[in-house]
Design an enzyme around this catalytic site. Structure first.
Site, PDB file in Angstrom:
ATOM      1  N   CYS A 185       0.838  -1.183   0.000  1.00 12.38           N
ATOM      2  CA  CYS A 185       0.000   0.000   0.000  1.00 12.38           C
ATOM      3  C   CYS A 185       0.883   1.247   0.000  1.00 12.38           C
ATOM      4  CB  CYS A 185      -0.900  -0.007   1.231  1.00 12.38           C
ATOM      5  SG  CYS A 185      -1.793   1.534   1.472  1.00 12.38           S
ATOM      6  N   ASP A 192      -0.119  -6.161   0.098  1.00  9.73           N
ATOM      7  CA  ASP A 192      -1.290  -6.567  -0.677  1.00  9.73           C
ATOM      8  C   ASP A 192      -0.919  -7.843  -1.424  1.00  9.73           C
ATOM      9  OD1 ASP A 192      -2.956  -4.329  -0.026  1.00  9.73           O
ATOM     10  OD2 ASP A 192      -1.821  -3.109  -1.444  1.00  9.73           O
TER      11      ASP A 192
END
Length: 277
Positions: A185, A192
């Protein structure tokens, strides 16, 4: 629409508030990648699934549901994910006449925030069975590769040598999958995790080089949509396929998963989920 809520201590609002949505312009990242916003080189959508959707009926009884949102890839803005989560939470203690009212309101608010028409579908929990766990195409993750780069490098992508899968320069069609996609992120630096499906027609791409390229996103910071667009652009520029589809299925975080796809042709993909989704 206020300050960026991601990474901040946040009060969770339980009454409907469309102002919680925080749009982020796509054009800055497109410019960084050399993409002209007036003439996008791809088609596609960003498919979001929400697993924590609830509101109150007129008698005060909670309704729980699943929701699917489809944002066109050419919308001026993406919606920041935590603001999306806060927005959905704002329905929790709000009374509505029925599901149609909720769908209409969400479509209106998300279309306004993104700058384009957003399709919204709400399903009951039994409909979860319709989100099929798909069996991937050929997975390249078992290839024995040495990896030294953990930031995207288009130069890692190579065409196959002559004799590996036909003569060099011969056109092939294939679909390849890797579950080793990880990015971070850009605000919180939280990981992620995702799987990526790459389908192309053209000169054969070396599988080992493609796997190393996918892994090279491991320390890269970008939103899900931007990672997929970077992959699409790098493969097009480096390997020059006749057609290309890049489709990432990310693991959910905060009750949301984001699944962008970009293609050289106009296609509407199904929302089939993978095992870890």
């Amino acid at each position: 629409m206020g300050f960026l809520p991601l990474g901040q201590q946040t009060e969770y609002v339980a009454k409907y508030d469309a102002n919680l949505l925080f749009p982020i312009a796509r054009v800055d990242k497109w410019s960084e990648m050399g993409i002209e916003s007036e003439k996008l080189p791809f088609f596609g959508e960003d498919i979001w699934n929400a697993y924590e959707v609830s509101w109150l009926d007129k008698k005060g009884k909670p309704i729980v549901a699943l929701a699917e949102f489809r944002f066109p890839c050419d919308s001026p803005n993406i919606v920041e994910s935590k603001s999306f989560k806060l927005y959905l939470n704002s329905f929790n203690q709000t009374h509505f006449e029925g599901q149609d009212e909720v769908v209409s309101l969400m479509s209106q608010d998300l279309s306004k925030a993104s700058g384009a028409d957003v399709d919204v579908v709400i399903r009951n929990l039994e409909a979860m069975e319709s989100l099929v766990v798909i069996k991937p195409d050929f997975c390249i993750d078992e290839l024995d590769v040495e990896v030294t780069e953990y930031h995207p490098n288009a130069a890692l992508l190579q065409l196959s040598e002559s004799g590996e899968r036909g003569e060099r320069g011969e056109s092939v069609e294939e679909g390849l999958v890797s579950h080793l996609l990880k990015s971070n992120c850009p605000v919180t630096n939280q990981p992620d995790w995702g799987s990526v499906h790459i389908e192309y027609k053209g000169k054969a791409i070396d599988h080992a080089s493609l796997l190393k390229y996918v892994i090279s996103f491991r320390e890269h910071t970008d939103f899900h949509e931007q990672c997929v667009e970077r992959m699409f652009i790098d493969i097009m520029r480096q390997c020059k396929p006749e057609s290309l589809l890049v489709y990432a299925r990310y693991v959910r975080r905060g009750g949301l998963d984001i699944n962008p796809y970009r293609a050289t042709y106009n296609v509407t993909l199904s929302n089939d989920r993978l095992t870890r989704q």
